[in-house]
Design a protein around this motif. Structure first.
Motif, PDB file in Angstrom:
ATOM      1  N   GLU A 112     123.794   6.265  41.535  1.00  0.00           N
ATOM      2  CA  GLU A 112     123.856   5.451  40.316  1.00  0.00           C
ATOM      3  C   GLU A 112     124.385   4.050  40.632  1.00  0.00           C
ATOM      4  O   GLU A 112     124.050   3.086  39.951  1.00  0.00           O
ATOM      5  CB  GLU A 112     124.806   6.161  39.340  1.00  0.00           C
ATOM      6  CG  GLU A 112     124.938   5.511  38.004  1.00  0.00           C
ATOM      7  CD  GLU A 112     126.105   6.104  37.234  1.00  0.00           C
ATOM      8  OE1 GLU A 112     125.871   7.005  36.428  1.00  0.00           O
ATOM      9  OE2 GLU A 112     127.257   5.664  37.451  1.00  0.00           O
ATOM     10  N   ASP A 135     125.855  10.740  40.879  1.00  0.00           N
ATOM     11  CA  ASP A 135     126.681   9.820  40.094  1.00  0.00           C
ATOM     12  C   ASP A 135     128.087  10.017  40.676  1.00  0.00           C
ATOM     13  O   ASP A 135     128.709  11.052  40.443  1.00  0.00           O
ATOM     14  CB  ASP A 135     126.631  10.248  38.607  1.00  0.00           C
ATOM     15  CG  ASP A 135     127.556   9.427  37.726  1.00  0.00           C
ATOM     16  OD1 ASP A 135     128.334   8.610  38.261  1.00  0.00           O
ATOM     17  OD2 ASP A 135     127.516   9.635  36.498  1.00  0.00           O
ATOM     18  N   ASP A 138     131.683   9.930  37.211  1.00  0.00           N
ATOM     19  CA  ASP A 138     131.159   9.946  35.853  1.00  0.00           C
ATOM     20  C   ASP A 138     132.329   9.842  34.872  1.00  0.00           C
ATOM     21  O   ASP A 138     133.317  10.563  35.011  1.00  0.00           O
ATOM     22  CB  ASP A 138     130.390  11.255  35.625  1.00  0.00           C
ATOM     23  CG  ASP A 138     129.921  11.387  34.202  1.00  0.00           C
ATOM     24  OD1 ASP A 138     129.094  10.559  33.788  1.00  0.00           O
ATOM     25  OD2 ASP A 138     130.409  12.284  33.499  1.00  0.00           O
ATOM     26  N   GLY A 139     132.178   8.925  33.924  1.00  0.00           N
ATOM     27  CA  GLY A 139     133.256   8.719  32.949  1.00  0.00           C
ATOM     28  C   GLY A 139     134.349   7.829  33.513  1.00  0.00           C
ATOM     29  O   GLY A 139     135.513   7.941  33.129  1.00  0.00           O
ATOM     30  N   ARG A 290     121.571   8.523  32.560  1.00  0.00           N
ATOM     31  CA  ARG A 290     120.557   8.418  33.608  1.00  0.00           C
ATOM     32  C   ARG A 290     119.889   9.777  33.848  1.00  0.00           C
ATOM     33  O   ARG A 290     120.572  10.781  34.043  1.00  0.00           O
ATOM     34  CB  ARG A 290     121.189   7.923  34.907  1.00  0.00           C
ATOM     35  CG  ARG A 290     121.203   6.447  35.131  1.00  0.00           C
ATOM     36  CD  ARG A 290     122.045   5.563  34.274  1.00  0.00           C
ATOM     37  NE  ARG A 290     123.367   6.017  33.919  1.00  0.00           N
ATOM     38  CZ  ARG A 290     124.456   5.270  33.930  1.00  0.00           C
ATOM     39  NH1 ARG A 290     124.379   4.029  34.323  1.00  0.00           N
ATOM     40  NH2 ARG A 290     125.620   5.738  33.539  1.00  0.00           N
ATOM     41  N   GLU A 294     122.357  12.125  35.981  1.00  0.00           N
ATOM     42  CA  GLU A 294     123.198  12.830  34.993  1.00  0.00           C
ATOM     43  C   GLU A 294     122.423  13.936  34.275  1.00  0.00           C
ATOM     44  O   GLU A 294     122.809  15.104  34.300  1.00  0.00           O
ATOM     45  CB  GLU A 294     123.764  11.811  33.979  1.00  0.00           C
ATOM     46  CG  GLU A 294     124.764  10.858  34.619  1.00  0.00           C
ATOM     47  CD  GLU A 294     125.057   9.598  33.804  1.00  0.00           C
ATOM     48  OE1 GLU A 294     124.147   9.069  33.155  1.00  0.00           O
ATOM     49  OE2 GLU A 294     126.215   9.122  33.845  1.00  0.00           O
TER      50      GLU A 294
HETATM   51 MN    MN Z   1     127.892   9.001  34.569  1.00  0.00          MN
END
Ligand code: MN
Ligand code: AHG
Ligand code: MN
Length: 354
Positions: A112, A135, A138-139, A290, A294
């Motif tokens: 990503e 990814d 994430d977050g 994505r 994701e």
């Molecule tokens: Mn993410």
């Protein structure tokens, strides 16, 4: 690994031979599971182990994030998708790439955080047949406030000839082609959850021995749930059918739970049931999340656990044919009865020709 399996026709899980009353490490589990695949070469096993190592390194850094100068926005500020890039996004990305490059078990990587695919030169004379997408964090906007974040990964078999470099085509494959997918959640404890298409298993990191140990055997998502997960702050920007469904959740007294890190929300839903929604908004008309990094890996996990995942055009996420590496998608994912219920709302209220 090959598609043919010794125990064809079963939805059986490769860990049935592992005793339930002793510690089983991730490495042991992965090696035992390899025996279920007739033509296994050890490549996929090696890749999963690399990801386990990268997860431990990232975990160490996430845990001490408040103590060292690794919080906040990275120099440069944004990735190619225009998302704010945190220092830990960059760190996690580098560590995963490093672990995968050092072992040479995959031939190329897409992240990503990187605009283009990264070819991995062979480490030995061995040719690699897999590509990995992830990814890294994430977050990540949650990092500075001590809220859970995760790593998501997906592994595909390459389509191009193993003698040449990997190509974009190797990555633009439908989610049904994933040979493995998983996530690591850096939460109150750190847990790695993965599937190779034979059920879902979770491994909690025991910090005292530095090993991921089998803790959630053969995870199954509840058929129904009483929580929904959506950024309700965007309510007025959602389409009518989505607003009607959210009204329905509220009428039913469903609880609203939204962490802002999809991995954390999906982990809760896998265990307690529920539905996660990221529909189109004015800012993200095609959805924000994505497809390759994701939606696809988390959809494979949720389906393997008995759940469902569709986009708001009611297409199964895993059947979508990606056209771009950083393609976004809308998503509704979770307990099968709740996804079906949402589907009925879309069919009833949508202005779209379905
Ligand atoms: Mn993410
Ligand atoms: P990332 O940190 O990898 O960019 O992902 C963040 C994603 C996802 O994890 C989360 O569910 C969603 O963005 C939150 O978006 P909103 O803040 O728009 O709700
Ligand atoms: Mn990210």
């Amino acid at each position: 690994m090959a598609s043919a399996t010794k125990r064809s026709g079963t939805s059986g899980h490769s860990n049935t031979s592992i005793p339930g009353n002793r510690i089983v490490t991730l490495d042991e589990f992965i090696i035992r599971s390899e025996k279920d695949f007739e033509y296994a070469t050890g490549e996929l096993t090696g890749l999963l182990r690399d990801i386990g190592v990268a997860a431990k390194i990232i975990n160490r850094e996430v845990n001490k994030a408040g103590l060292v100068n690794i919080l906040g926005v990275a120099d440069g500020g944004e990735n190619q998708s225009g998302d704010t890039q945190q220092k830990l996004d960059v760190y996690a990305n580098e560590k995963i790439i490093e672990c995968l490059q050092n072992s040479g078990e995959c031939c190329a990587i897409a992240s990503e955080e990187n605009t283009d695919i990264i070819n991995v030169p062979p480490v030995t004379s061995k040719k690699s047949h897999y590509v990995v997408m992830f990814d890294p964090l994430d977050g990540s906007s949650n990092i500075d406030v001590n809220v859970s974040v995760g790593t998501i990964f997906a592994i595909y078999r390459r389509k191009s000839d193993a003698d040449g470099p990997a190509t974009l085509e190797d990555f633009l494959q439908a989610g049904t082609k994933q040979v493995a997918a998983g996530y690591v959640l850096y939460g109150t404890s750190t847990i790695l959850v993965y599937t190779t298409g034979r059920g879902v298993n979770g491994f909690t990191l025991d910090p005292s021995i530095g090993e991921f140990c089998l803790s959630h055997r053969n995870m199954r998502i509840p058929e129904n749930g009483s929580n929904y997960s959506v950024n309700q702050g965007y309510y007025s920007k959602f389409d009518l059918e989505m607003r009607r469904y959210i009204d329905h959740c509220s009428d039913q007294n469903y609880g609203l739970r939204y962490i802002g890190s999809m991995v954390s929300d999906i982990h809760r839903i896998l265990i307690h049931g529920g539905i996660f929604l990221y529909p189109s908004t004015r800012k993200y008309p095609k959805g924000k999340l994505r497809l390759l990094y994701e939606c696809n890996p988390l959809s494979m996990l949720v389906e393997q656990a008995g759940g469902k995942a569709i986009n708001t055009q009611l297409k199964r996420i895993l059947d979508m044919e990606p056209a771009e590496l950083h393609q976004r998608s809308t998503i509704a994912i979770g307990s099968p009865a709740m996804v079906d219920e949402l589907q009925a709302f879309i069919e009833r209220y949508s202005a779209l020709p379905l």
